[in-house]
Design a protein around this motif. Structure first.
Motif, PDB file in Angstrom:
ATOM      1  N   THR A  48      -5.007   7.856   8.680  1.00  0.00           N
ATOM      2  CA  THR A  48      -4.120   7.015   7.866  1.00  0.00           C
ATOM      3  C   THR A  48      -4.937   6.080   6.971  1.00  0.00           C
ATOM      4  O   THR A  48      -4.558   5.779   5.845  1.00  0.00           O
ATOM      5  CB  THR A  48      -3.179   6.211   8.766  1.00  0.00           C
ATOM      6  OG1 THR A  48      -2.589   7.119   9.701  1.00  0.00           O
ATOM      7  CG2 THR A  48      -2.069   5.555   7.975  1.00  0.00           C
ATOM      8  N   PHE A  68       1.197   6.742  11.368  1.00  0.00           N
ATOM      9  CA  PHE A  68       0.016   6.801  12.233  1.00  0.00           C
ATOM     10  C   PHE A  68       0.048   7.905  13.287  1.00  0.00           C
ATOM     11  O   PHE A  68      -0.835   7.961  14.129  1.00  0.00           O
ATOM     12  CB  PHE A  68      -0.252   5.453  12.929  1.00  0.00           C
ATOM     13  CG  PHE A  68      -0.831   4.421  12.010  1.00  0.00           C
ATOM     14  CD1 PHE A  68      -2.179   4.418  11.710  1.00  0.00           C
ATOM     15  CD2 PHE A  68      -0.034   3.469  11.407  1.00  0.00           C
ATOM     16  CE1 PHE A  68      -2.716   3.477  10.853  1.00  0.00           C
ATOM     17  CE2 PHE A  68      -0.562   2.526  10.547  1.00  0.00           C
ATOM     18  CZ  PHE A  68      -1.908   2.528  10.269  1.00  0.00           C
ATOM     19  N   ARG A  70       4.382   7.701   5.140  1.00  0.00           N
ATOM     20  CA  ARG A  70       5.131   6.480   5.454  1.00  0.00           C
ATOM     21  C   ARG A  70       4.365   5.596   6.434  1.00  0.00           C
ATOM     22  O   ARG A  70       4.961   4.800   7.146  1.00  0.00           O
ATOM     23  CB  ARG A  70       6.493   6.830   6.054  1.00  0.00           C
ATOM     24  CG  ARG A  70       7.428   7.568   5.156  1.00  0.00           C
ATOM     25  CD  ARG A  70       8.213   6.615   4.272  1.00  0.00           C
ATOM     26  NE  ARG A  70       7.922   6.881   2.865  1.00  0.00           N
ATOM     27  CZ  ARG A  70       8.418   7.889   2.163  1.00  0.00           C
ATOM     28  NH1 ARG A  70       9.234   8.735   2.699  1.00  0.00           N
ATOM     29  NH2 ARG A  70       8.080   8.056   0.904  1.00  0.00           N
TER      30      ARG A  70
HETATM   31  S1  SF4 Z   1       0.366   8.115   8.516  1.00  0.00           S
HETATM   32 FE1  SF4 Z   1       0.006  10.265   8.980  1.00  0.00          FE
HETATM   33  S2  SF4 Z   1       1.688  10.876  10.287  1.00  0.00           S
HETATM   34 FE2  SF4 Z   1       2.224   9.034   9.219  1.00  0.00          FE
HETATM   35  S3  SF4 Z   1       3.376   9.602   7.406  1.00  0.00           S
HETATM   36 FE3  SF4 Z   1       1.264   9.286   6.845  1.00  0.00          FE
HETATM   37  S4  SF4 Z   1       0.402  11.314   7.032  1.00  0.00           S
HETATM   38 FE4  SF4 Z   1       2.282  11.373   8.195  1.00  0.00          FE
END
Ligand code: SF4
Ligand code: HEM
Ligand code: HEM
Ligand code: SF4
Ligand code: FES
Lengths: 334, 244
Positions: free
Chosen positions: B224, B211, B208
């Motif tokens: 990310t 970060f 989602r």
């Molecule tokens: S950015 Fe990283 S912490 Fe955030 S939802 Fe995606 S994998 Fe998970």
């Protein structure tokens, strides 16, 4: 694999940076708006099918409780829209990741900048309204009407749970509701595309209903209805909606087209968002299936209902009934 | 300086549920590492305290844990990076989302299972080049996946991710980072198979864009970003700067 409760409490405990809070807010504001949307589409359909109920619904929208909710709703939509743009931008420009914290801060800043004048206009509408010593719907009445929605939601979810349990018995399925990967990818894309399209549409809609005119002007007699050159003679909410839906520009009922676009995009976007949240937290197959079915059913039902209302429109008889009923209930009540 | 270590303890053979225990250490230097403080607790006060560590230099990835609310390697965090003053409090708990075996030790097997699911190895059955030695690669093509070669599989990222906490079936950022390392390697031939795994609902779509993973990574991998690049590879395929 933490439980739902741990997931929620640990999300609050984990000291993630601004991105984590952006996500929490994006989720909460999206869900809040979906809840409103469900009530709103059902209410709006009454303008076409049950004009007397529509008058009551708008009267409730004009009560203090809903006015508070209205401010919250506007804040939700504005924040969610801007943060949605941030997420979409970072999805397409991964190399800009280093600016994400600044972008998250800009989203907060931009939301505030947009909200201050908007709230200013809204407050002036509120002040005008209360300056005229209005009749207000009592909190008891509001709870009575809104609790019917709650009962409806509970009934739908209960029905879905029973169906899902039966399905589980018959098919012996041990999995929840799973979209094939390709569809999941398509929905991911749709969330971004629809978000970018919804933004101007919903801002326009809110601009007309909250800034240019307020919720209170929906029942303003003798006022030209926003976005039209038609005057709302009776001061009835259905006439307001009727004027908007019957406003023709070059033979096209522009606000019906506008509402239809908004309806389709927002319902699919919001309910797909609901689905992602469900799939994050409701993992037990029976429950997962039930809630997903309720979401699919809910989205289809709302689009059908909203479209039916747009096609039906507010006709003369409906309008007459509304005037009659309002007059009789008004004389009975006051 | 004095440090109070507040540590989440759990021994499944004795305890009904986890609890917090405090240990006070004196004569701590500001540039001591948290791992050294854990050693001092274990060696001077309570030998039953359990945690993993091996290299003590941020290379092996075995001492990931949540320190003052954020996932990090105990061997890479200095006390003065957390707080200053005469009396510092440090809170330590195991990473979330993986089953706690004892104290700060979690069961890494589900994490490695996700890691293995993306085929984290070089796949190329083409005949060797003429000289039989090396598959050459241009510097620009090598640079495409340079960042993701740095991963030490510490799980700090995956266990910082709210999506993974909610649903352990999500492959998680570390596995996606590992997949990125091979998907964007111009010499590798199995990108399509890896993307097939990641295209599933428990693949990249659960990310989602929060970060947390990026801030948690002790190797400063742009996690990310790598995930977004894998999503981009699904939409428009993998492109390399130079033709091979
Ligand atoms: S950015 Fe990283 S912490 Fe955030 S939802 Fe995606 S994998 Fe998970
Ligand atoms: C309290 C705030 C709001 C008010 C007072 C309001 C008012 C109205 C009114 C009067 C209509 C009738 C049609 C028209 O005049 O065009 C309408 C329709 C509609 N509104 Fe809103 N609106 C509000 C917020 C929203 C929000 C936030 C959304 C999107 C999430 C939304 C989505 C829609 C849709 C989709 C329709 C068409 C419904 C149908 O086809 O039956 N509205 N709104
Ligand atoms: C105004 C413009 C909008 C934009 C730009 C936008 C953008 C987005 C984006 C990009 C996502 C995906 C987030 C992700 O996958 O991480 C999302 C999720 C979501 N949106 Fe919107 N959106 C908008 C309006 C709305 C409206 C009006 C509603 C309510 C009807 C809504 C409800 C949701 C929900 C419930 C989610 C799921 C949240 C989550 O998964 O945490 N959005 N939005
Ligand atoms: S990407 Fe970073 S945080 Fe994640 S496992 Fe690899 S080194 Fe650890
Ligand atoms: S002990 Fe090896 S990375 Fe910390």
């Amino acid at each position: 694999m933490a439980t739902l409760v741990t997931t929620v409490t640990e999300t609050l405990r984990y000291r993630g940076k601004i991105g984590q809070w952006s996500w929490v807010l994006h989720r909460v504001t999206g869900l809040g708006t979906v809840l409103f949307l469900v009530l709103h589409i059902i209410d709006t359909s009454w303008a076409a099918f049950y004009p007397d109920l529509y008058a009551e619904a708008i009267a409730e929208y004009q009560s203090p409780l809903f006015t508070l909710g209205e401010f919250a709703l506007i804040a939700c939509v504005v924040y969610h829209a801007f943060n949605g743009l941030r997420v979409t931008l970072l999805d397409y420009k991964p190399e800009w990741w280093a600016y994400q914290q600044r972008a998250a801060a800009i989203v907060f800043g931009a939301t505030t900048i947009v909200l201050i004048p908007t709230f200013g206009f809204m407050l002036s509408h509120v002040a005008d309204f209360y300056g005229e010593d209005p009749d207000l719907v009592s909190v008891g009445d509001i709870i009575e009407t809104q609790s019917q929605f709650v009962i409806g939601f509970v009934a739908i979810i209960a029905a879905a749970l029973i169906l899902s349990a039966l399905y589980g018995l018959v098919s012996r399925s041990r999995s929840g509701f799973v979209l094939p990967g390709r569809l999941e990818a398509a929905m991911w894309l749709f969330m971004r595309l629809s978000g970018v399209l919804i933004l101007p549409l919903v801002f326009g809609h809110l601009g007309m209903m909250h800034v240019i005119q307020g919720v209170f002007d929906i029942t303003g007699g003798g006022i030209e209805v926003v976005g039209t050159d038609i005057v709302n003679d009776s001061g009835k909410a259905v006439e307001f909606v009727g004027a908007r839906w019957d406003m023709l520009v070059a033979g096209v009922a522009i606000w019906r087209v506008y509402d239809a676009l908004l309806l389709a995009l927002v319902v699919i976007h919001g309910f797909n968002g609901l689905r992602t949240v469900i799939n994050d937290y409701a993992l037990q197959p029976l429950i997962n299936r039930a809630l997903n079915w309720a979401v699919v059913f809910g989205a289809i039902a709302l689009i059908v209902l909203g479209t039916a209302a747009l096609l039906e429109g507010v006709d003369e008889t409906a309008y007459d009934i509304a005037v009659d009923i309002n007059e009789t209930t008004a004389s009975a009540a006051y | 300086m004095r440090v109070t270590m507040r540590i989440r303890r759990f021994n499944p053979e004795k305890d009904q549920k986890p609890y917090w225990a405090d240990y006070t250490l004196d004569q701590v230097e500001p540039n001591d590492r948290v791992l050294e403080l854990l050693h001092r607790v274990k060696w001077e006060q309570d030998g039953t305290l359990s945690f993993r560590r091996s290299c003590a230099h941020g290379v092996c990835g075995s001492d990931g844990m949540r320190i003052n609310g954020v996932n990090r390697l105990a061997c890479k965090v200095l006390v003065n990076a957390l707080d200053s003053g005469d009396h510092v409090k440090i809170q330590i708990e195991p990473m979330l989302g993986l089953h706690v075996i004892k104290d700060l030790i979690v069961d890494m097997e589900p994490f490695f299972e996700h890691y293995r699911s993306v085929m984290p190895y070089f796949v190329n059955d083409d005949p060797l080049p003429e000289d039989g030695r090396e598959r050459l690669q241009s510097p620009a093509n090598r640079a495409q996946f340079d960042d993701t070669t740095k991963c030490i599989l510490c799980a700090c990222c995956t266990t910082s991710c709210p999506s993974f906490w909610a649903n352990g079936d999500y492959v998680g950022p570390a596995a996606i980072v590992q997949a990125h390392r091979f998907i964007y390697d111009s010499r590798d031939n199995a990108a399509a198979e890896r993307l097939k795994v990641l295209r599933e609902p428990d693949g990249v779509w659960r990310c989602r864009t929060i970060f947390n993973c990026t801030s948690a990574c002790p190797r400063e991998i742009e996690v990310t970003r790598a995930i977004a690049e894998v999503k981009a590879a699904m939409r428009r395929g993998v492109k390399h700067p130079d033709p091979e």
